[in-house]
Scaffold this motif. Structure first.
Motif: not given
Length: 264
Positions: A150-157, A185-189, A141-142
Motif C-alpha cells: 500500500e505504501d509503494a502504491s501511494r508513493l507511485a501515485e 522499492g525505488a526501481f519498481v516505482i 513499512e518494511r
C-alpha cells in the motif's frame, strides 16, 4: 651513555607528543561538530513545529544543513546538477553510508518537491517524526508486506503527481566500507510509473562519521548526480534491469568495494 639515553628519549618522545596532539585535535573537532549540531537542531525543530508547508520546511532545513557543514568545515562538492530533470516527475536512488547522508542531500538539493522515503519506525519517535514530516517525508513499512504494498502504491501515485521520492537504495548502512545490495522499492516505482530514475552517489560521508561511532572526522564530501535512466517496461524484469544499471553507476563512483561479491 647519559647523552645517548637522552637522545633516545627525545627521539621517542617527539613522535608521541605529535600523536597526542593529533588525538586531542581530533577530539576537539568532534566535540565542535556535535556542539554545532545541537545548536542548529533547536531552531530546526522549532521551525518544523511551526512550518506546515513541506516546501518551506525543506528550504529552512537546507539552509541549516548548509550552515552546519560550513561551521564544521566539511567541504561539500556537488557534480552533475544538470542531470536533474528540469520538469516532470522522477525517482532518485542514493547510496547510504553514514548518519549524515540525509543532511548532505538536504544541503545539496534545492527544493523542488522532493520527499524522503523513510522506514516507518522513525515515525514512532516524536522529534524524528516532527522533523521528517516538516520536509514532506513518506514513511514506508518494511515488515508488513500488505502495508508495504500500500505504501509503494501511494508513493507511485505521488511520483505520478510530480513529487520526487528519494530512496536510500541499500536500506541501511554499516561501518564497513562497501556497497550493499539494493532494495527494489525505488526501481519498481520508477518502472510502474514510467518515470526516469536518477542515481545519486555520496562519497566521503562514511569516513566523516561511521556507523556505531560518535567520533566525527574532517573530510570532503562529494555528491554526484548521474544521468537519468529510463525504465524499459513496467514489469519486474524492467525494475531489476533498472536496479542493476543504477547500482553499477553508483558503484563506479562511490570509491568503495562491492559487498555483494564478498557475500557470494
Amino acid at each position: 651513555v647519559w647523552l645517548q639515553l637522552a637522545r633516545l628519549a627525545r627521539a621517542s618522545l617527539v613522535p608521541e607528543l605529535r600523536r597526542q596532539r593529533r588525538a586531542l585535535s581530533g577530539l576537539a573537532y568532534s566535540a565542535w561538530v556535535w556542539l554545532c549540531f545541537q545548536m542548529l537542531a533547536v531552531p530546526t525543530l522549532a521551525a518544523a513545529a511551526l512550518l506546515r508547508n513541506p516546501a518551506r520546511g525543506w528550504r529552512f532545513s537546507r539552509a541549516m544543513a548548509r550552515l552546519f557543514l560550513r561551521l564544521c568545515r566539511l567541504p561539500l562538492v556537488v557534480h552533475g546538477q544538470e542531470h536533474i530533470p528540469a520538469s516532470g516527475p522522477f525517482v532518485m536512488a542514493v547510496n547510504h553510508a553514514s548518519y549524515l547522508d540525509g543532511l548532505i542531500l538536504l544541503a545539496a538539493l534545492a527544493e523542488r518537491g522532493y520527499s524522503f522515503a523513510a522506514k516507518r519506525e522513525l515515525s514512532q519517535s516524536l522529534l524524528p517524526r516532527l522533523f521528517l514530516q516538516s520536509i514532506g517525508t513518506d514513511f514506508v513499512e518494511r515488515a508488513d508486506i500488505k502495508q508495504g504494498v500500500e505504501d509503494a502504491s501511494r508513493l507511485a501515485e505521488s511520483a505520478r503527481a510530480g513529487r520526487t521520492p528519494i530512496f536510500f537504495a541499500e536500506g541501511t548502512f554499516t561501518r564497513t566500507a562497501g556497497l550493499l545490495p539494493f532494495r527494489m522499492g525505488a526501481f519498481v516505482i520508477a518502472a510502474q510509473t514510467g518515470v526516469p530514475l536518477v542515481p545519486v552517489t555520496i562519497r566521503g560521508a562514511r569516513s566523516v562519521l561511521r556507523d556505531g561511532s560518535w567520533f566525527a572526522r574532517r573530510g570532503t564530501i562529494v555528491v554526484t548526480v548521474s544521468a537519468p535512466l529510463m525504465p524499459r517496461g513496467s514489469d519486474w524484469n524492467a525494475a531489476v534491469a533498472l536496479r542493476d544499471a543504477a547500482r553499477a553507476e553508483i558503484l563506479r563512483r562511490c570509491g568503495e568495494p562491492d559487498l555483494t561479491r564478498r557475500q557470494q
